[in-house]
Design a protein around this motif. Structure first.
Motif, PDB file in Angstrom:
ATOM      1  N   HIS A   1       0.820  -1.212   0.000  1.00  0.00           N
ATOM      2  CA  HIS A   1       0.000   0.000   0.000  1.00  0.00           C
ATOM      3  C   HIS A   1       0.855   1.263   0.000  1.00  0.00           C
ATOM      4  O   HIS A   1       0.543   2.224  -0.706  1.00  0.00           O
ATOM      5  N   SER A   2       1.945   1.256   0.774  1.00  0.00           N
ATOM      6  CA  SER A   2       2.779   2.461   0.885  1.00  0.00           C
ATOM      7  C   SER A   2       3.557   2.761  -0.398  1.00  0.00           C
ATOM      8  O   SER A   2       4.152   3.825  -0.525  1.00  0.00           O
ATOM      9  N   ALA A   3       3.527   1.823  -1.358  1.00  0.00           N
ATOM     10  CA  ALA A   3       4.158   2.048  -2.663  1.00  0.00           C
ATOM     11  C   ALA A   3       3.087   2.228  -3.734  1.00  0.00           C
ATOM     12  O   ALA A   3       3.285   1.899  -4.900  1.00  0.00           O
ATOM     13  N   GLY A   4       1.934   2.708  -3.329  1.00  0.00           N
ATOM     14  CA  GLY A   4       0.853   2.959  -4.271  1.00  0.00           C
ATOM     15  C   GLY A   4       0.179   1.702  -4.783  1.00  0.00           C
ATOM     16  O   GLY A   4      -0.414   1.698  -5.854  1.00  0.00           O
ATOM     17  N   GLY A   5       0.263   0.620  -4.007  1.00  0.00           N
ATOM     18  CA  GLY A   5      -0.364  -0.633  -4.416  1.00  0.00           C
ATOM     19  C   GLY A   5       0.481  -1.444  -5.379  1.00  0.00           C
ATOM     20  O   GLY A   5      -0.004  -2.389  -5.983  1.00  0.00           O
ATOM     21  N   ALA A   6       1.762  -1.117  -5.492  1.00  0.00           N
ATOM     22  CA  ALA A   6       2.669  -1.846  -6.382  1.00  0.00           C
ATOM     23  C   ALA A   6       3.309  -3.017  -5.632  1.00  0.00           C
ATOM     24  O   ALA A   6       3.279  -3.084  -4.404  1.00  0.00           O
ATOM     25  N   VAL A   7       3.904  -3.928  -6.379  1.00  0.00           N
ATOM     26  CA  VAL A   7       4.664  -5.030  -5.793  1.00  0.00           C
ATOM     27  C   VAL A   7       6.072  -4.530  -5.502  1.00  0.00           C
ATOM     28  O   VAL A   7       6.704  -3.878  -6.332  1.00  0.00           O
ATOM     29  N   THR A   8       6.555  -4.842  -4.282  1.00  0.00           N
ATOM     30  CA  THR A   8       7.882  -4.437  -3.840  1.00  0.00           C
ATOM     31  C   THR A   8       8.631  -5.637  -3.267  1.00  0.00           C
ATOM     32  O   THR A   8       8.078  -6.736  -3.164  1.00  0.00           O
ATOM     33  N   GLU A   9       9.856  -5.396  -2.845  1.00  0.00           N
ATOM     34  CA  GLU A   9      10.638  -6.452  -2.199  1.00  0.00           C
ATOM     35  C   GLU A   9       9.950  -6.968  -0.938  1.00  0.00           C
ATOM     36  O   GLU A   9      10.137  -8.118  -0.559  1.00  0.00           O
ATOM     37  N   LYS A  10       9.146  -6.131  -0.280  1.00  0.00           N
ATOM     38  CA  LYS A  10       8.417  -6.584   0.908  1.00  0.00           C
ATOM     39  C   LYS A  10       7.475  -7.727   0.556  1.00  0.00           C
ATOM     40  O   LYS A  10       7.335  -8.688   1.310  1.00  0.00           O
ATOM     41  N   ASP A  11       6.849  -7.640  -0.607  1.00  0.00           N
ATOM     42  CA  ASP A  11       5.930  -8.701  -1.040  1.00  0.00           C
ATOM     43  C   ASP A  11       6.695  -9.974  -1.375  1.00  0.00           C
ATOM     44  O   ASP A  11       6.249 -11.083  -1.049  1.00  0.00           O
ATOM     45  N   VAL A  12       7.835  -9.808  -2.017  1.00  0.00           N
ATOM     46  CA  VAL A  12       8.669 -10.962  -2.372  1.00  0.00           C
ATOM     47  C   VAL A  12       9.163 -11.655  -1.104  1.00  0.00           C
ATOM     48  O   VAL A  12       9.131 -12.889  -1.005  1.00  0.00           O
ATOM     49  N   GLU A  13       9.592 -10.866  -0.118  1.00  0.00           N
ATOM     50  CA  GLU A  13      10.052 -11.448   1.147  1.00  0.00           C
ATOM     51  C   GLU A  13       8.927 -12.225   1.827  1.00  0.00           C
ATOM     52  O   GLU A  13       9.132 -13.341   2.306  1.00  0.00           O
ATOM     53  N   LEU A  14       7.734 -11.648   1.857  1.00  0.00           N
ATOM     54  CA  LEU A  14       6.595 -12.351   2.446  1.00  0.00           C
ATOM     55  C   LEU A  14       6.317 -13.646   1.701  1.00  0.00           C
ATOM     56  O   LEU A  14       6.105 -14.695   2.310  1.00  0.00           O
ATOM     57  N   ALA A  15       6.344 -13.612   0.382  1.00  0.00           N
ATOM     58  CA  ALA A  15       6.100 -14.819  -0.413  1.00  0.00           C
ATOM     59  C   ALA A  15       7.126 -15.902  -0.091  1.00  0.00           C
ATOM     60  O   ALA A  15       6.760 -17.077   0.079  1.00  0.00           O
ATOM     61  N   HIS A  16       8.384 -15.534   0.018  1.00  0.00           N
ATOM     62  CA  HIS A  16       9.415 -16.516   0.376  1.00  0.00           C
ATOM     63  C   HIS A  16       9.167 -17.104   1.762  1.00  0.00           C
ATOM     64  O   HIS A  16       9.298 -18.310   1.960  1.00  0.00           O
ATOM     65  N   ARG A  17       8.795 -16.259   2.697  1.00  0.00           N
ATOM     66  CA  ARG A  17       8.537 -16.753   4.057  1.00  0.00           C
ATOM     67  C   ARG A  17       7.344 -17.705   4.076  1.00  0.00           C
ATOM     68  O   ARG A  17       7.369 -18.728   4.765  1.00  0.00           O
ATOM     69  N   VAL A  18       6.308 -17.400   3.312  1.00  0.00           N
ATOM     70  CA  VAL A  18       5.141 -18.288   3.247  1.00  0.00           C
ATOM     71  C   VAL A  18       5.539 -19.614   2.599  1.00  0.00           C
ATOM     72  O   VAL A  18       5.155 -20.687   3.075  1.00  0.00           O
ATOM     73  N   GLU A  19       6.327 -19.548   1.535  1.00  0.00           N
ATOM     74  CA  GLU A  19       6.802 -20.787   0.897  1.00  0.00           C
ATOM     75  C   GLU A  19       7.585 -21.632   1.886  1.00  0.00           C
ATOM     76  O   GLU A  19       7.440 -22.856   1.922  1.00  0.00           O
ATOM     77  N   ASP A  20       8.422 -21.010   2.691  1.00  0.00           N
ATOM     78  CA  ASP A  20       9.232 -21.747   3.667  1.00  0.00           C
ATOM     79  C   ASP A  20       8.372 -22.470   4.695  1.00  0.00           C
ATOM     80  O   ASP A  20       8.724 -23.560   5.140  1.00  0.00           O
ATOM     81  N   LEU A  21       7.244 -21.908   5.077  1.00  0.00           N
ATOM     82  CA  LEU A  21       6.408 -22.553   6.097  1.00  0.00           C
ATOM     83  C   LEU A  21       5.366 -23.504   5.509  1.00  0.00           C
ATOM     84  O   LEU A  21       4.854 -24.375   6.201  1.00  0.00           O
ATOM     85  N   ALA A  22       5.066 -23.371   4.237  1.00  0.00           N
ATOM     86  CA  ALA A  22       3.985 -24.159   3.620  1.00  0.00           C
ATOM     87  C   ALA A  22       4.230 -25.662   3.698  1.00  0.00           C
ATOM     88  O   ALA A  22       3.316 -26.430   4.029  1.00  0.00           O
ATOM     89  N   ALA A  23       5.446 -26.086   3.408  1.00  0.00           N
ATOM     90  CA  ALA A  23       5.738 -27.535   3.413  1.00  0.00           C
ATOM     91  C   ALA A  23       5.516 -28.137   4.795  1.00  0.00           C
ATOM     92  O   ALA A  23       5.018 -29.265   4.919  1.00  0.00           O
ATOM     93  N   GLY A  24       5.847 -27.404   5.842  1.00  0.00           N
ATOM     94  CA  GLY A  24       5.647 -27.890   7.205  1.00  0.00           C
ATOM     95  C   GLY A  24       4.186 -28.085   7.557  1.00  0.00           C
ATOM     96  O   GLY A  24       3.868 -28.815   8.499  1.00  0.00           O
ATOM     97  N   HIS A  25       3.299 -27.455   6.790  1.00  0.00           N
ATOM     98  CA  HIS A  25       1.862 -27.617   7.010  1.00  0.00           C
ATOM     99  C   HIS A  25       1.265 -28.647   6.047  1.00  0.00           C
ATOM    100  O   HIS A  25       0.051 -28.858   6.044  1.00  0.00           O
TER     101      HIS A  25
END
Length: 101
Positions: A74-98
């Motif tokens: 949101h703070s980048a005008g609704g664009a995709v940023t490195e923050k989104d990429v970092e979140l995606a990587h973190r979700v991928e890391d936890l997904a297999a454990g679930h």
């Protein structure tokens, strides 16, 4: 500190590192299937904990045995940023454990 939007080329490069993720309607998106509703709920809670840690929150949808999320900054005008990429990587890391796929 302001975060800068990623270019379309940068988004494509980051997606190459994130199998199953896509760029749709200006957001990074991914859906997972799990073995049960309880497993899906547990994964949502785990994602919420990571989002709090990162202070970056996606839209999460809990289905019977599915979890879907989409993220942009949101703070980048609704664009995709490195923050989104970092979140995606973190979700991928936890997904297999679930047991998500």
């Amino acid at each position: 500190m302001a975060v800068e939007p990623l270019s379309h080329k940068e988004i494509e490069e980051r997606l190459a590192e994130l199998p199953g993720w896509s760029y749709e309607e200006g957001r990074l998106t991914r859906s997972y299937r799990l073995g049960s509703h309880a497993a899906a709920t547990a994964m949502v809670v785990h994602i919420a904990q990571v989002q709090e840690e990162l202070d970056h929150h996606s839209d999460l949808t809990l289905g019977y045995d599915t979890v879907s999320l989409s993220t942009h900054t949101h703070s980048a005008g609704g664009a995709v940023t490195e923050k989104d990429v970092e979140l995606a990587h973190r979700v991928e890391d936890l997904a297999a454990g679930h047991g998500a796929h």
